[in-house]
Design an enzyme around this catalytic site. Structure first.
Site, mmCIF file in Angstrom:
data_model
loop_
_atom_site.group_PDB
_atom_site.id
_atom_site.type_symbol
_atom_site.label_atom_id
_atom_site.label_comp_id
_atom_site.label_asym_id
_atom_site.label_seq_id
_atom_site.Cartn_x
_atom_site.Cartn_y
_atom_site.Cartn_z
ATOM 1 N N ASN A 1 51.699 44.886 32.710
ATOM 2 C CA ASN A 1 51.266 44.156 31.570
ATOM 3 C C ASN A 1 49.600 44.580 31.789
ATOM 4 O OD1 ASN A 1 50.073 42.582 29.962
ATOM 5 N ND2 ASN A 1 50.789 40.520 30.805
ATOM 6 N N TRP A 2 49.333 45.291 30.851
ATOM 7 C CA TRP A 2 47.877 45.830 30.963
ATOM 8 C C TRP A 2 46.783 44.774 30.660
ATOM 9 C CZ3 TRP A 2 48.301 51.546 29.284
ATOM 10 C CH2 TRP A 2 48.943 52.221 30.110
ATOM 11 N N LYS A 3 47.312 43.697 29.936
ATOM 12 C CA LYS A 3 46.598 42.606 29.314
ATOM 13 C C LYS A 3 45.261 43.351 28.295
ATOM 14 C CE LYS A 3 48.035 39.575 32.721
ATOM 15 N NZ LYS A 3 47.785 38.187 33.529
ATOM 16 N N HIS B 1 53.816 34.511 27.086
ATOM 17 C CA HIS B 1 53.126 34.742 28.288
ATOM 18 C C HIS B 1 52.347 33.438 28.553
ATOM 19 C CE1 HIS B 1 50.224 36.006 31.232
ATOM 20 N NE2 HIS B 1 50.897 37.043 31.605
ATOM 21 N N GLU C 1 49.323 33.300 29.398
ATOM 22 C CA GLU C 1 47.799 33.256 28.673
ATOM 23 C C GLU C 1 48.027 32.872 27.208
ATOM 24 O OE1 GLU C 1 47.124 37.073 30.251
ATOM 25 O OE2 GLU C 1 46.997 35.797 32.397
ATOM 26 N N GLU D 1 56.978 33.391 35.746
ATOM 27 C CA GLU D 1 55.664 33.618 36.055
ATOM 28 C C GLU D 1 55.023 32.232 36.301
ATOM 29 O OE1 GLU D 1 54.343 37.734 34.788
ATOM 30 O OE2 GLU D 1 53.644 36.367 33.282
ATOM 31 N N GLY E 1 47.251 36.134 38.468
ATOM 32 C CA GLY E 1 45.790 36.716 38.676
ATOM 33 C C GLY E 1 44.759 35.960 39.554
ATOM 34 N N SER F 1 50.842 37.728 40.699
ATOM 35 C CA SER F 1 50.107 38.485 41.875
ATOM 36 C C SER F 1 50.938 39.449 42.646
ATOM 37 C CB SER F 1 49.311 37.482 42.794
ATOM 38 O OG SER F 1 48.380 36.851 42.101
ATOM 39 N N GLY G 1 50.604 42.566 36.244
ATOM 40 C CA GLY G 1 49.603 42.460 35.666
ATOM 41 C C GLY G 1 48.466 43.397 36.532
ATOM 42 N N GLY G 2 47.292 42.831 37.112
ATOM 43 C CA GLY G 2 46.392 43.404 37.559
ATOM 44 C C GLY G 2 46.752 44.760 38.299
HETATM 45 P P1 PGA Z 1 48.894 39.300 37.738
HETATM 46 O O1 PGA Z 1 49.546 39.007 36.252
HETATM 47 O O2 PGA Z 1 49.952 40.386 38.240
HETATM 48 O O3 PGA Z 1 47.545 39.834 37.510
HETATM 49 O O4 PGA Z 1 49.001 37.994 38.478
HETATM 50 C C1 PGA Z 1 50.955 38.895 35.940
HETATM 51 C C2 PGA Z 1 51.071 38.542 34.536
HETATM 52 O O5 PGA Z 1 50.567 37.931 33.979
HETATM 53 O O6 PGA Z 1 51.967 39.164 33.847
#
Ligand code: PGA
Length: 256
Positions: free
Chosen positions: A9-11, A95, A97, A167, A173, A213, A234-235
């Site tokens: 998930n490149w956000k 998600h 966010e 999640e 994050g 994470s 994500g990251g």
């Molecule tokens: P993260 O994000 O791996 O940066 O914690 C995961 C996500 O929100 O899908």
């Protein structure tokens, strides 16, 4: 047997050139692993370039969000048929966010899940509790609400295809990962819940990813847990080498 699914998930990251380079490297990763589905969800403006870069490889591409209407006067929104048209198979919905920064309710997320199927996309439905909810002992209550409302109104054939991403919001994050035991507890809970709703056979077929994470160093332990069928990353999905390690560790953890 559930096919493990590891998806980036490149956000709201990368630029066009960076997205193409990352897509090419991730497509190589996808081509180099057996028995694991590998995906990438780039920002909407780069979807077309990423799909083109992934062409001919097994890398699957998804959107990070969509609106539930087919088309119309919804300035700034992306429609499901547009994602489909660009070559997406998946779409991330609900998600944290989206829920907590943009105020999406369970009702809106549920409409999006149903719309995704109507438009030929497979939803990656994100569920998970806030830190204060976990501390108050409300994790199962919150996850139950996210899952039951997210699956509401789905036919069995659709429910079976949904990818659930657990999640915990406090792990996203933050560098703070749920322990494999904490994650497995909730994944097991989700599978039992799906068994209550749809029967044991269907519950056994649904893939449940862990997200929050995930990195190369913790993938093996997390994916070693019986009900953890993959990861939403994500990251760590923004670095091609690290993501390749995550995929390799995940495959190994599942004996592939
Ligand atoms: P993260 O994000 O791996 O940066 O914690 C995961 C996500 O929100 O899908």
């Amino acid at each position: 047997m559930r096919k493990p699914f590891i998806c980036g998930n490149w956000k709201m990251n990368t630029d066009r050139a960076g997205a193409v380079a990352l897509a090419k490297a991730t497509a190589k990763t996808a081509a180099g692993v057996r028995g694991v589905e590998v995906g990438a969800c780039p920002p909407a403006p780069y979807l077309e370039a990423v799909v083109a870069a992934a062409k001919g490889s097994p890398l699957v591409v998804g959107g990070q969000n969509m609106y539930f209407e087919r088309e119309g006067a919804f300035t700034g929104e992306v429609a499901g048929p547009m994602l489909k048209d660009l070559g997406c198979r998946y779409v991330i919905l609900g998600h944290s966010e989206r829920r907590h920064v943009f105020g999406e309710t369970d009702e809106v997320v549920a409409k999006k899940v149903r719309a995704a199927f109507a438009f030929g996309l497979v939803p990656i439905l994100c569920v998970g509790e806030l830190l204060e909810e976990r501390d108050a002992g409300r994790t199962e209550e919150v996850v139950r609400r996210h899952v039951t409302s997210g699956f509401e109104g789905l036919a069995k054939g659709e429910a079976r295809q949904v990818v659930v991403a657990y999640e915990p919001v406090w792990a996203i994050g933050t560098g703070r990962t749920a322990t494999p035991r904490q994650a497995q507890e909730v994944h097991g809970f989700i599978r039992r819940l799906l068994a209550d709703l749809y029967g044991a056979d269907l519950a056994q077929a649904v893939r449940i990813q862990y997200g929050g994470s995930v990195k190369p160093e913790n993938t093996a332990d997390l994916m070693g847990a019986p009900d953890i069928d993959g990861a939403l990353v994500g990251g760590a999905s923004l670095k091609a080498d690290g993501f390749a390690k995550i995929v390799a560790e995940g495959a190994k953890a599942k004996g592939l």
